[in-house]
Design an enzyme around this catalytic site. Structure first.
Site, PDB file in Angstrom:
ATOM      1  N   VAL A 123       0.971  -1.179  -0.028  1.00  0.00           N
ATOM      2  CA  VAL A 123      -0.101   0.003   0.102  1.00  0.00           C
ATOM      3  C   VAL A 123       0.759   1.158   0.028  1.00  0.00           C
ATOM      4  O   VAL A 123       1.842   1.252   0.627  1.00  0.00           O
ATOM      5  CB  VAL A 123      -0.917  -0.161   1.225  1.00  0.00           C
ATOM      6  CG1 VAL A 123      -1.609   1.326   1.647  1.00  0.00           C
ATOM      7  CG2 VAL A 123      -1.995  -1.259   1.169  1.00  0.00           C
ATOM      8  N   HIS A 170     -18.235 -39.920  18.137  1.00  0.00           N
ATOM      9  CA  HIS A 170     -19.173 -39.838  17.175  1.00  0.00           C
ATOM     10  C   HIS A 170     -20.681 -39.217  17.398  1.00  0.00           C
ATOM     11  O   HIS A 170     -21.176 -39.386  18.539  1.00  0.00           O
ATOM     12  CB  HIS A 170     -19.195 -41.203  16.304  1.00  0.00           C
ATOM     13  CG  HIS A 170     -20.067 -40.992  15.180  1.00  0.00           C
ATOM     14  ND1 HIS A 170     -19.874 -40.485  13.877  1.00  0.00           N
ATOM     15  CD2 HIS A 170     -21.393 -41.374  14.790  1.00  0.00           C
ATOM     16  CE1 HIS A 170     -20.809 -40.532  12.906  1.00  0.00           C
ATOM     17  NE2 HIS A 170     -22.050 -40.803  13.635  1.00  0.00           N
TER      18      HIS A 170
END
Length: 456
Positions: A231, A435
């Site tokens: 920039v 799970h």
């Protein structure tokens, strides 16, 4: 001479307040010197405010985009004032909690700017406090990019997290952890975001595969990304900021510089106290037990070592005060300090990237598993997540672990523990995971190293 202490900690952030509490637990008469609020920058201006705003961004985005989940939010609105109040309330609550912990542990809170005397004691205002040991924990300060200074519509990260209104368009310079978090939050609030990075990938510290996943999601969120572009030519006005980057120009409501921070050592009296800086002249030179070149003085956190992370500072603080108290301790393993970025999706990692492992001469094998391949990935809408393991081909040592996903920062600790305990990917591949959880992607990533992931 004012009161004397076994341990004085200069700085009350996550490194300093933890160090002080641990010292008091060890029976040390302890004081903390802090010129601002308990909790330092992290609790009041950085980590905690950022994550509070990111949490609101998460809820706002989900409430606005959850029709396919069976939840239809009509006219979902963002209350910027309420968001700012909650951000401030969360910080105030945690800062008060830290003060409460100090009181509980009989730690004296000395408010003011602390500096070292030539004798290694601590001066605050006109008072000098004698100390058997001093731990420096003053953190870091934001650095502007060349040709700019902070003020008005050119802001550092705290300025961006505390804007008085939601901007229509913002540019974020620096696509590391802080910049990615800012871009992710504002994009989900509906702001046009331009994310600019000088090097050729966003999240430069992360494995390239992880950065690619995040870049794809960011683009879907509407974030405009420019890499390899510095920039320049910043012109800050009363209502906007103009600048150039690469071959392009832009005009935004605010320009946020999130490209770097430097150790906050100004006014600490390091030279007078014989505390040397490390090679390069910015950070303080310490050994593995956080000892500086002055035998009375220790330094931790953003002041030392390459990584600037709150959790690293906390653990270094524990090591410093335990060493000072003569207690047997273990140095922080810098290679096992995990990175954590709370953008959406989150990014977390520990150890070497695939490229780093190869550059170090390792014969590398890789296992990958998409979180969406697991049942929980679908249930919990983790469409883009990925787990990647980088392992040594001969012995199975886990050289690096990388996660992108909705809760990646919570998942990484399992892999840090596996590496710390010298477990290989083979052990992970046989560790039963509950799970349905997204942690099952770690199991399949380990199995994928040998080509037998079940849900690939």
């Amino acid at each position: 001479m004012a009161d004397s202490f076994d341990q004085i900690v200069i700085g009350g952030g996550p490194g300093g307040y933890v160090a002080a509490i641990r010292a008091a637990q060890l029976g040390q008469k302890t004081a903390v010197v802090e010129r601002d609020k308990a909790g330092g920058r992290c609790l009041n201006y950085a980590c905690i405010p950022a994550k509070t705003v990111l949490r609101t961004a998460e809820i706002f985005h989900e409430a606005s985009n959850s029709a396919e989940l069976g939840v239809v939010g009509n006219d979902v609105q963002l209350d910027w004032g309420a968001l700012g109040k909650r951000r401030a309330d969360v910080s105030a609550s945690l800062s008060g909690g830290v003060e409460g912990l100090w009181k509980k542990n009989k730690i004296e809170f000395i408010h003011g700017h602390g500096s070292l005397t030539p004798e290694g004691n601590v001066k605050v205002g006109e008072e000098t406090y004698e100390a058997k040991a001093v731990t420096l924990a003053t953190g870091s300060v934001a650095l502007p990019i060349p040709g700019t200074e902070f003020g008005g519509r050119v802001v550092e990260t705290w300025g961006a997290w505390s804007l008085p209104e939601r901007p229509e368009r913002i540019a974020v310079v620096g696509a590391g952890a802080s910049g990615a978090e800012l871009a992710s939050a504002y994009a989900r609030f509906g702001t046009e975001v331009l994310l600019i990075e000088m090097v050729d990938q966003i999240l430069p510290a992360e494995d390239r595969d992880m950065a690619k996943v995040v870049e794809r999601v960011f683009k879907r969120q509407g974030i405009e990304i420019s890499t390899g572009t510095p920039v320049e030519n910043v012109e800050a006005g009363e209502s906007s900021v103009k600048f150039s980057y690469g071959d392009s120009t832009a005009e935004v409501d605010y320009l946020c510089v999130a490209g770097g921070r430097g150790p906050d050592t100004e006014g600490l009296g390091l030279e007078e106290a014989g505390v040397e800086l490390a090679e390069g002249g910015r950070k303080i030179k310490v050994d593995e037990f956080q000892r500086t070149t002055n035998p009375k003085v220790y330094a931790i956190g953003d002041l030392v070592n390459p990584k600037a992370l709150a959790h690293k500072a906390s653990e270094e603080g524990v090591v410093a005060v335990e060493t000072a108290a003569g207690v047997e301790t273990q140095p922080v393993k810098q290679s096992l300090v995990a990175g954590a970025t709370f953008c959406h999706p989150q990014v977390a990692s520990v150890g070497l990237t695939e490229a780093q492992a190869k550059e170090a001469g390792h014969d590398v094998k890789v296992g990958k598993q998409k979180i969406a391949g697991e049942g929980a990935g679908t249930v919990y809408d983790d469409k883009d997540g990925l787990v990647k393991l980088v392992v040594d081909a001969k012995f199975g040592e886990i050289l690096g672990a990388h996660i992108v996903g909705n809760r990646a920062c919570d998942m990484i600790a399992e892999l840090v523990a596996a590496i710390e305990l010298e477990g290989g990917y083979q052990e992970l591949a046989r560790t039963v995971h509950p799970h349905p959880t997204v942690s099952e992607a770690v199991l399949d990533a380990a199995r994928a190293v040998d080509g037998w992931a079940i849900h690939a």
